[in-house]
Design a protein around this motif. Structure first.
Motif, PDB file in Angstrom:
ATOM      1  N   ILE A 192      54.620  19.670  21.769  1.00 27.22           N
ATOM      2  CA  ILE A 192      53.573  20.692  21.782  1.00 27.22           C
ATOM      3  C   ILE A 192      53.039  20.791  20.361  1.00 27.22           C
ATOM      4  O   ILE A 192      53.813  21.014  19.421  1.00 27.22           O
ATOM      5  CB  ILE A 192      54.134  22.041  22.247  1.00 27.22           C
ATOM      6  CG1 ILE A 192      54.721  21.924  23.648  1.00 27.22           C
ATOM      7  CG2 ILE A 192      53.044  23.108  22.210  1.00 27.22           C
ATOM      8  CD1 ILE A 192      55.665  23.058  24.005  1.00 27.22           C
ATOM      9  N   PRO A 193      51.752  20.577  20.139  1.00 30.73           N
ATOM     10  CA  PRO A 193      51.229  20.601  18.764  1.00 30.73           C
ATOM     11  C   PRO A 193      51.561  21.918  18.055  1.00 30.73           C
ATOM     12  O   PRO A 193      51.491  22.999  18.651  1.00 30.73           O
ATOM     13  CB  PRO A 193      49.724  20.435  18.964  1.00 30.73           C
ATOM     14  CG  PRO A 193      49.587  19.715  20.272  1.00 30.73           C
ATOM     15  CD  PRO A 193      50.697  20.250  21.126  1.00 30.73           C
ATOM     16  N   ASP A 194      51.904  21.806  16.790  1.00 29.85           N
ATOM     17  CA  ASP A 194      52.254  23.000  16.016  1.00 29.85           C
ATOM     18  C   ASP A 194      51.116  24.004  15.983  1.00 29.85           C
ATOM     19  O   ASP A 194      51.345  25.222  16.015  1.00 29.85           O
ATOM     20  CB  ASP A 194      52.643  22.617  14.586  1.00 29.85           C
ATOM     21  CG  ASP A 194      53.957  21.849  14.518  1.00 29.85           C
ATOM     22  OD1 ASP A 194      54.738  21.916  15.494  1.00 29.85           O
ATOM     23  OD2 ASP A 194      54.205  21.183  13.496  1.00 29.85           O
ATOM     24  N   ASP A 195      49.875  23.503  15.926  1.00 30.64           N
ATOM     25  CA  ASP A 195      48.759  24.443  15.856  1.00 30.64           C
ATOM     26  C   ASP A 195      48.573  25.201  17.161  1.00 30.64           C
ATOM     27  O   ASP A 195      48.028  26.317  17.165  1.00 30.64           O
ATOM     28  CB  ASP A 195      47.469  23.733  15.439  1.00 30.64           C
ATOM     29  CG  ASP A 195      47.014  22.683  16.432  1.00 30.64           C
ATOM     30  OD1 ASP A 195      47.853  22.150  17.186  1.00 30.64           O
ATOM     31  OD2 ASP A 195      45.806  22.370  16.460  1.00 30.64           O
ATOM     32  N   VAL A 196      49.032  24.630  18.279  1.00 29.29           N
ATOM     33  CA  VAL A 196      48.988  25.355  19.550  1.00 29.29           C
ATOM     34  C   VAL A 196      49.971  26.522  19.508  1.00 29.29           C
ATOM     35  O   VAL A 196      49.633  27.656  19.875  1.00 29.29           O
ATOM     36  CB  VAL A 196      49.309  24.409  20.734  1.00 29.29           C
ATOM     37  CG1 VAL A 196      49.582  25.207  22.006  1.00 29.29           C
ATOM     38  CG2 VAL A 196      48.156  23.444  20.951  1.00 29.29           C
ATOM     39  N   VAL A 197      51.189  26.257  19.049  1.00 28.14           N
ATOM     40  CA  VAL A 197      52.196  27.315  18.976  1.00 28.14           C
ATOM     41  C   VAL A 197      51.747  28.420  18.021  1.00 28.14           C
ATOM     42  O   VAL A 197      51.801  29.613  18.349  1.00 28.14           O
ATOM     43  CB  VAL A 197      53.554  26.737  18.533  1.00 28.14           C
ATOM     44  CG1 VAL A 197      54.563  27.848  18.284  1.00 28.14           C
ATOM     45  CG2 VAL A 197      54.072  25.766  19.589  1.00 28.14           C
ATOM     46  N   GLU A 198      51.284  28.041  16.835  1.00 27.24           N
ATOM     47  CA  GLU A 198      50.854  29.039  15.857  1.00 27.24           C
ATOM     48  C   GLU A 198      49.604  29.764  16.337  1.00 27.24           C
ATOM     49  O   GLU A 198      49.403  30.949  16.040  1.00 27.24           O
ATOM     50  CB  GLU A 198      50.633  28.398  14.496  1.00 27.24           C
ATOM     51  CG  GLU A 198      51.890  27.808  13.884  1.00 27.24           C
ATOM     52  CD  GLU A 198      53.038  28.806  13.798  1.00 27.24           C
ATOM     53  OE1 GLU A 198      52.796  29.979  13.405  1.00 27.24           O
ATOM     54  OE2 GLU A 198      54.184  28.424  14.136  1.00 27.24           O
ATOM     55  N   GLY A 199      48.767  29.074  17.097  1.00 25.59           N
ATOM     56  CA  GLY A 199      47.587  29.724  17.666  1.00 25.59           C
ATOM     57  C   GLY A 199      47.964  30.826  18.629  1.00 25.59           C
ATOM     58  O   GLY A 199      47.350  31.905  18.638  1.00 25.59           O
ATOM     59  N   ILE A 200      48.969  30.587  19.454  1.00 27.57           N
ATOM     60  CA  ILE A 200      49.434  31.620  20.386  1.00 27.57           C
ATOM     61  C   ILE A 200      49.945  32.826  19.615  1.00 27.57           C
ATOM     62  O   ILE A 200      49.602  33.978  19.915  1.00 27.57           O
ATOM     63  CB  ILE A 200      50.549  31.049  21.295  1.00 27.57           C
ATOM     64  CG1 ILE A 200      49.993  29.954  22.203  1.00 27.57           C
ATOM     65  CG2 ILE A 200      51.184  32.165  22.125  1.00 27.57           C
ATOM     66  CD1 ILE A 200      51.069  29.160  22.934  1.00 27.57           C
ATOM     67  N   ILE A 201      50.758  32.587  18.620  1.00 29.23           N
ATOM     68  CA  ILE A 201      51.391  33.672  17.867  1.00 29.23           C
ATOM     69  C   ILE A 201      50.365  34.495  17.094  1.00 29.23           C
ATOM     70  O   ILE A 201      50.514  35.723  16.962  1.00 29.23           O
ATOM     71  CB  ILE A 201      52.462  33.091  16.920  1.00 29.23           C
ATOM     72  CG1 ILE A 201      53.632  32.535  17.748  1.00 29.23           C
ATOM     73  CG2 ILE A 201      52.951  34.135  15.918  1.00 29.23           C
ATOM     74  CD1 ILE A 201      54.650  31.756  16.939  1.00 29.23           C
ATOM     75  N   ASN A 202      49.307  33.870  16.606  1.00 24.70           N
ATOM     76  CA  ASN A 202      48.351  34.547  15.720  1.00 24.70           C
ATOM     77  C   ASN A 202      47.017  34.872  16.381  1.00 24.70           C
ATOM     78  O   ASN A 202      46.093  35.294  15.693  1.00 24.70           O
ATOM     79  CB  ASN A 202      48.101  33.677  14.491  1.00 24.70           C
ATOM     80  CG  ASN A 202      49.332  33.568  13.608  1.00 24.70           C
ATOM     81  OD1 ASN A 202      49.671  34.492  12.876  1.00 24.70           O
ATOM     82  ND2 ASN A 202      50.024  32.433  13.690  1.00 24.70           N
ATOM     83  N   ARG A 203      46.915  34.698  17.688  1.00 22.05           N
ATOM     84  CA  ARG A 203      45.626  34.885  18.355  1.00 22.05           C
ATOM     85  C   ARG A 203      45.223  36.355  18.401  1.00 22.05           C
ATOM     86  O   ARG A 203      46.052  37.239  18.660  1.00 22.05           O
ATOM     87  CB  ARG A 203      45.706  34.291  19.760  1.00 22.05           C
ATOM     88  CG  ARG A 203      44.379  34.290  20.532  1.00 22.05           C
ATOM     89  CD  ARG A 203      44.334  33.148  21.521  1.00 22.05           C
ATOM     90  NE  ARG A 203      44.230  31.873  20.803  1.00 22.05           N
ATOM     91  CZ  ARG A 203      45.070  30.843  20.989  1.00 22.05           C
ATOM     92  NH1 ARG A 203      46.058  30.940  21.869  1.00 22.05           N
ATOM     93  NH2 ARG A 203      44.910  29.743  20.297  1.00 22.05           N
ATOM     94  N   ASP A 204      43.932  36.614  18.186  1.00 22.21           N
ATOM     95  CA  ASP A 204      43.403  37.975  18.239  1.00 22.21           C
ATOM     96  C   ASP A 204      43.156  38.361  19.696  1.00 22.21           C
ATOM     97  O   ASP A 204      42.030  38.316  20.195  1.00 22.21           O
ATOM     98  CB  ASP A 204      42.114  38.068  17.420  1.00 22.21           C
ATOM     99  CG  ASP A 204      41.515  39.473  17.458  1.00 22.21           C
ATOM    100  OD1 ASP A 204      42.201  40.412  17.905  1.00 22.21           O
ATOM    101  OD2 ASP A 204      40.338  39.612  17.047  1.00 22.21           O
TER     102      ASP A 204
END
Length: 279
Positions: free
Chosen positions: A259-271
């Motif tokens: 799972i791409p790291d930016d996908v995981v971080e996107g979930i965590i930081n999404r507005d």
């Protein structure tokens, strides 16, 4: 902005003795009271948290919206509250009006599987019309539940394909990525611009299926519609973030895709608040 879109303020006294017994026989630990100060400490990793109870008269869970409103009023800079609505109650539309206008709650939490109703039944459409009129997003439990009184088919995310077709302005969050029906969840998210899903619980209960679910979301091109949720008090935001970031540990050294790291971080930081139109 880090937002936990799925945190419960439900208390043991909101659940009947029979419902407690059903849950414990299914393997759930006894429900303990949640203290507000403890809740706030656990919410420190996020900027905002949406909290709510559950209202499902048919299976004995009845969180008063007044309780959620009072809970939120103690930390209005951090917390937002959703009203728990059971459309099987005759006065549910009046409850929505009051919860929005008098109690300051800014969304609706549904639990069709515990409430024992079909969320795509046209008899419930006045609820969705009311939500649009008042600008309230809906977060709905979707996915399995161990209580033997529930009907699992009422938790199939394809039911919300019908709802989203009928109400294209309604913002809908499908909880838990509709675990274990993540593929169906993905195709509904792809089809409807105003349908999202949260990852609460899914990544830490069954990490292999969570990895599969997120991989499906990436393949279907809807990973940007996933919102972070902890499912507190079952898990905390810190636990949720950690376990999301470790899902790829299972596939290290294999030919399976990460799972791409930016996908995981996107979930965590999404507005999530911006996406759901919550000011």
């Amino acid at each position: 902005m880090k937002v936990d879109v799925h945190a419960h303020c439900i208390q043991p006294e909101h659940v009947t003795a029979g419902a407690h017994s059903k849950m414990e026989r299914s393997g759930y630990p006894p429900m303990a009271p949640t203290e507000f100060d403890h809740f706030m400490r656990e919410m420190e990793p996020v900027d905002k948290a949406i909290c709510f109870g559950v209202r499902a008269r048919g299976t004995g869970t009845m969180t008063p919206d007044e309780y959620t409103s009072e809970w939120v009023s103690r930390a209005p800079e951090k917390l937002l509250g959703f009203m728990a609505i059971d459309p099987m109650e005759e006065d549910y539309l009046e409850k929505i009006d009051r919860a929005a206008s008098e109690l300051g709650l800014c969304g609706i939490k549904l639990h069709p599987i515990l409430g024992r109703y079909n969320p795509a039944d046209p008899k419930i459409f006045p609820l969705y019309e009311k939500a649009i009129d008042l600008g309230l997003p809906i977060l709905t439990h979707m996915g399995a539940h161990p209580d033997d009184r529930v009907s699992l088919k009422q938790s199939e995310p394809l039911l919300f394909d019908d709802v989203a077709q009928a109400f294209s302005e309604l913002k809908i969050v499908v909880a838990h990525m509709a675990h274990p029906w993540q593929r169906d969840c993905a195709v509904v998210l792809r089809k409807h611009p105003n349908v999202y899903a949260d990852v609460s619980g899914a990544g830490w209960v069954r990490p292999w299926q969570a990895w599969q679910g997120l991989t499906l979301m990436v393949e279907w091109g809807v990973a940007d519609k996933l919102l972070f949720g902890s499912d507190f008090p079952f898990w905390t935001p810190s636990e949720g973030m950690e376990k999301l970031r470790r899902l790829n540990d299972q596939v290290e050294g294999t030919g399976f895709p990460r799972i791409p790291d930016d996908v995981v971080e996107g979930i965590i930081n999404r507005d999530a608040l911006g996406l759901l139109g919550i000011g």
